[in-house]
Design a protein around this motif. Structure first.
Motif, short mmCIF file in Angstrom:
data_model
loop_
_atom_site.label_atom_id
_atom_site.label_comp_id
_atom_site.label_asym_id
_atom_site.label_seq_id
_atom_site.Cartn_x
_atom_site.Cartn_y
_atom_site.Cartn_z
N MET A 551 0.86 -1.19 0.00
CA MET A 551 0.00 0.00 0.00
C MET A 551 0.89 1.23 0.00
O MET A 551 1.83 1.33 0.79
CB MET A 551 -0.90 0.01 1.24
N VAL A 552 0.59 2.16 -0.91
CA VAL A 552 1.34 3.41 -0.99
C VAL A 552 0.39 4.56 -0.68
O VAL A 552 -0.65 4.69 -1.32
CB VAL A 552 1.96 3.61 -2.40
N GLY A 553 0.75 5.35 0.34
CA GLY A 553 -0.10 6.48 0.72
C GLY A 553 0.70 7.59 1.35
O GLY A 553 1.93 7.52 1.46
N ASP A 554 -0.03 8.63 1.76
CA ASP A 554 0.66 9.80 2.31
C ASP A 554 0.94 9.67 3.80
O ASP A 554 1.54 10.54 4.40
CB ASP A 554 -0.10 11.09 2.02
N GLY A 555 0.49 8.56 4.42
CA GLY A 555 0.85 8.30 5.81
C GLY A 555 -0.02 8.96 6.85
O GLY A 555 0.22 8.82 8.03
N VAL A 556 -1.05 9.71 6.44
CA VAL A 556 -1.93 10.35 7.41
C VAL A 556 -3.29 9.64 7.39
O VAL A 556 -3.57 8.79 8.23
CB VAL A 556 -2.08 11.86 7.13
N ASN A 557 -4.13 9.95 6.38
CA ASN A 557 -5.43 9.26 6.32
C ASN A 557 -5.29 7.83 5.81
O ASN A 557 -6.24 7.05 5.87
CB ASN A 557 -6.42 10.04 5.46
N ASP A 558 -4.10 7.48 5.33
CA ASP A 558 -3.88 6.11 4.85
C ASP A 558 -3.26 5.21 5.91
O ASP A 558 -2.92 4.06 5.62
CB ASP A 558 -2.95 6.14 3.63
N ALA A 559 -3.09 5.72 7.12
CA ALA A 559 -2.37 4.97 8.15
C ALA A 559 -2.92 3.56 8.39
O ALA A 559 -2.16 2.59 8.45
CB ALA A 559 -2.33 5.77 9.45
N PRO A 560 -4.26 3.38 8.56
CA PRO A 560 -4.76 2.01 8.79
C PRO A 560 -4.42 1.06 7.65
O PRO A 560 -4.09 -0.11 7.89
CB PRO A 560 -6.28 2.21 8.91
N ALA A 561 -4.48 1.54 6.42
CA ALA A 561 -4.18 0.69 5.27
C ALA A 561 -2.69 0.37 5.20
O ALA A 561 -2.30 -0.74 4.84
CB ALA A 561 -4.64 1.37 3.98
N LEU A 562 -1.86 1.34 5.56
CA LEU A 562 -0.40 1.11 5.56
C LEU A 562 -0.04 0.02 6.55
O LEU A 562 0.85 -0.80 6.30
CB LEU A 562 0.33 2.40 5.90
N VAL A 563 -0.71 0.01 7.69
CA VAL A 563 -0.45 -1.00 8.71
C VAL A 563 -0.95 -2.37 8.26
O VAL A 563 -0.30 -3.39 8.47
CB VAL A 563 -1.11 -0.60 10.05
N LYS A 564 -2.11 -2.38 7.60
CA LYS A 564 -2.73 -3.65 7.18
C LYS A 564 -1.95 -4.33 6.06
O LYS A 564 -1.90 -5.56 5.98
CB LYS A 564 -4.16 -3.37 6.70
N ALA A 565 -1.31 -3.56 5.20
CA ALA A 565 -0.60 -4.12 4.04
C ALA A 565 0.61 -4.92 4.48
O ALA A 565 1.18 -4.70 5.55
CB ALA A 565 -0.18 -2.99 3.11
N ASP A 566 1.02 -5.86 3.62
CA ASP A 566 2.24 -6.64 3.90
C ASP A 566 3.47 -5.74 3.87
O ASP A 566 4.40 -5.93 4.64
CB ASP A 566 2.38 -7.76 2.86
#
Length: 662
Positions: A551-566
């Motif tokens: 998962m590639v994101g900006d690290g703010v609103n994407d935080a839950p997805a960043l944690v969930k991704a491998d």
């Protein structure tokens, strides 16, 4: 990047900081200093041993025993740290694990001692010199990885100009600053810690945080980061974070994480190493007995063959197969502004079957640009005049669309003395030369021609935001704006598609907007109208469907997805949230860095497998030749330890930037 304090002043301040540190931090610093001193001593003794060996080898004395003494001294000096780690770590590891846990160092120590006992003095010295040299190469790879990340320490601010209650300033250690303190930053000085500007404007070089070489304009209310370099302006800031919680401090935490989190291959090797060493030690007396009792060798020959077996079967090359290569890869990427929190994430990156991208700020620039300007019933001079008026009107506005319009046309039209007012329900209005001009969204103009209405619908369907331009309440033009893909996104998406990695764009925008961007980038699938809290469940669905997912994101609103991704990849841009939750941080919002990291990950896995296969083939070959009577200690030492050097040097190739475009 230069630091404005003198060395003496910085050293003085470092002493002050150390006095205010937590006892645990002080202990760690003292331990690191002791380790550095030990490494320097070991290196000096190794060089002394090398000189003694060369002297004993090149200078033939009348009494051969003098040469032998030279070889023994070379073994003891060059192998000082090998023997210390061999016995010391074996004892400590055995006590901790409550079972015998030998390491390779003790195996090499026993082999060297055994070689001396049977009179092979030169071979003993050669064994230790090559093994210790390989050990130093491994430490170089580890140190190189640390240096590429912690070279930022050279830019670590040590002092701050604290503004006191009476308005005067006082130089204090950064560690003494508290949240809410006001600090003055002079032109050319370092920003001492994270904070927010209270007064003044300037341009700040944020290369130490974001990697961006162009200074960023800053004014009242803007955030600033510790360790960055102020430009020509002077400003007053308020401290918003404790020194241990700044973005800079969080970057430095990556050092320990990247060193301790190894690849699966490296972890397995570390686990099997003591078992392998034990097996070699247990087989050593059996080889001697088998040679004398079953193969008809003399006891002296059996002992000799046992010593060759001890050297040949040692897993030195196998143990060095993964760690130097992994640390070299991490070091390579750190120079490119890609920070990994561990080798495991770097190794996993090449195995991704799918990768999801947040749209805004990741695939796109995060701000709109003017893509279309169309006019209805106006001549070319009239169009230019209208654009000049619109640009002048938008200069007085502060919303993102205004910035995009001014950026697009300011250099193309003359500046006009116009001030506009923003009226609710009417948009931006102004009067110039007895003509009323208006800039507003389409809903403000209920009746327009069919041509204009159809064109607006087409642009909206393409995911663009449309504003109408009117003269005396008559629409005569329109502007279309869109957050367009950034220049590196298309190449990155094309790269991952060539690698057969499924690509998905996740966006909170409407489906039409998402599809418009996806079509430009040729992304495989789009999930639109997504709330931040839903992104994590989308990652879970992708994992169930494809397997390993990034998962590639900006690290703010994407935080839950960043944690969930491998593998969570944050487009850092200096945000501490990105550094906290992601496994990988791109210090610039540049997806070409992610493509480069993926290629480096593939190189790493190839190198590790090459090393493991090569090391085991060498061991099997040497052991076989030994039992066939075709191997002596000197050849065994050169071949075995030479293979270790080959494996390490093969891993160090990952320090070289990749030039191959996959």
């Amino acid at each position: 990047m230069q630091i404005n304090q003198s060395n003496e002043r910085a050293a003085s301040c470092d002493q002050k900081q150390n006095s205010t540190q937590h006892p645990g931090q002080t202990t760690k610093i003292n331990q690191e200093q002791a380790d550095r001193n030990h490494e320097k001593t070991a290196l000096r003794l190794y060089l002394l041993g090398l000189v003694l060996f060369l002297g004993a080898w090149l200078i033939k004395t009348p009494s051969p025993w003098l040469n032998d003494i030279g070889f023994v001294l070379a073994t003891l000096t060059a192998g000082y740290h090998v023997m210390l780690e061999g016995f010391g770590e074996t004892i400590s590891d055995s006590r901790r694990q409550k079972r015998f846990a030998p390491n390779i160092h003790i195996l090499m120590t026993l082999a060297a001692v055994g070689a001396i006992l049977i009179g092979s003095f030169e071979e003993a010295a050669l064994l230790i010199l090559i093994f210790a040299g390989a050990h130093f190469l491994e430490e170089y790879a580890e140190g190189k990885s640390k240096r590429e990340i912690t070279k930022l320490l050279k830019m670590n601010p040590t002092e701050a100009r604290l503004v006191q209650a009476d308005g005067t300033t006082k130089i204090v250690p950064v560690a003494e600053l508290a949240i809410g303190d006001q600090v003055q930053v002079l032109n050319g000085g370092q920003v001492p810690t994270d904070g927010r500007i209270l007064s003044g404007t300037t341009a700040i070089d944020e290369a130490s945080i974001t990697g961006e070489s162009i200074p960023k304009e800053k004014t009242v209310g803007d955030e600033v980061f510790g360790s960055t370099i102020n430009g020509n302006g002077t400003f007053l800031m308020t401290v918003t974070k404790d020194s241990s919680e700044t973005v800079f401090a969080k970057i430095l935490q990556l050092v320990d994480q990247s060193q301790n989190n190894l690849t699966k291959a490296a972890t397995k090797i570390k686990k099997i190493e003591p078992i392998y060493v034990q097996a070699v030690l247990y087989l050593f007396p059996l080889v001697i007995l088998a040679g004398a009792l079953l193969l008809g060798w003399s006891w002296s020959l059996s002992l000799y063959r046992g010593m060759v077996f001890l050297i040949s079967a040692s897993p030195c090359a196998l143990a060095a197969s993964a760690v130097p290569a992994t640390l070299s890869g991490i070091s390579n990427l750190a120079k490119k502004g890609v920070l990994f929190k561990g080798g495991a994430y770097l190794a996993n990156l090449s195995d991704l079957q799918a990768i999801c991208f947040d749209k805004t700020g990741t695939l796109t620039a995060g701000k709109p640009v003017v893509t279309d300007a169309e006019f209805f019933g106006l001549t070319e001079p009239e169009q230019q005049h209208l654009l000049a008026v619109v640009t002048a009107m938008e200069k007085s506005a502060n919303h993102p669309l205004a910035t995009a319009i001014v950026t697009k046309f300011a250099d193309q039209v003359p500046a006009l003395p116009i001030s506009a007012s923003n009226q609710v329900g009417e948009g931006l209005t102004a009067t110039y030369q007895q003509v009323t001009y208006q800039i507003a969204k389409p809903s403000v103009f209920p009746t327009v021609s069919a041509t204009i209405s159809q064109r607006q619908a087409q642009l909206a369907q393409a995911g663009k935001t449309v504003v109408y331009l009117a003269q005396n309440h008559q629409v005569v033009g329109l502007l279309a704006l869109m957050d367009v893909p950034n220049q590196n996104s298309q190449a990155a998406i094309a790269y991952f598609k060539r690698q057969h990695v499924h690509t998905t764009m996740i966006t909170g925008d409407a489906q039409a907007t998402g599809q418009a961007v996806a079509q430009q980038l040729q992304i495989d699938s789009v999930v639109a109208n997504v709330l931040p809290e839903d992104k994590s469940s989308i990652i879970a669905q992708q994992k169930a469907q494809y397997g390993l997912v990034g998962m590639v994101g900006d690290g703010v609103n994407d935080a839950p997805a960043l944690v969930k991704a491998d593998v969570g990849i944050a487009m850092g841009d200096g945000t501490d949230v990105a550094i906290d939750v992601a496994d990988v941080v791109l210090m610039q919002n540049d997806l070409s860095k992610l493509s480069y990291a993926h290629r480096t990950s593939k190189r790493l896995n190839r190198v590790v497998y090459q090393n493991m296969i090569f090391s085991m083939i060498v061991v099997l070959l040497l052991v076989t030749l030994n039992f066939m009577g075709q191997m002596d200690i000197a050849l065994g030492v050169i071949a075995h330890e030479g293979s270790t050097l080959v494996v390490i040097l093969n891993g160090l190739r990952l320090l070289i930037p990749s030039r191959i475009k996959a």
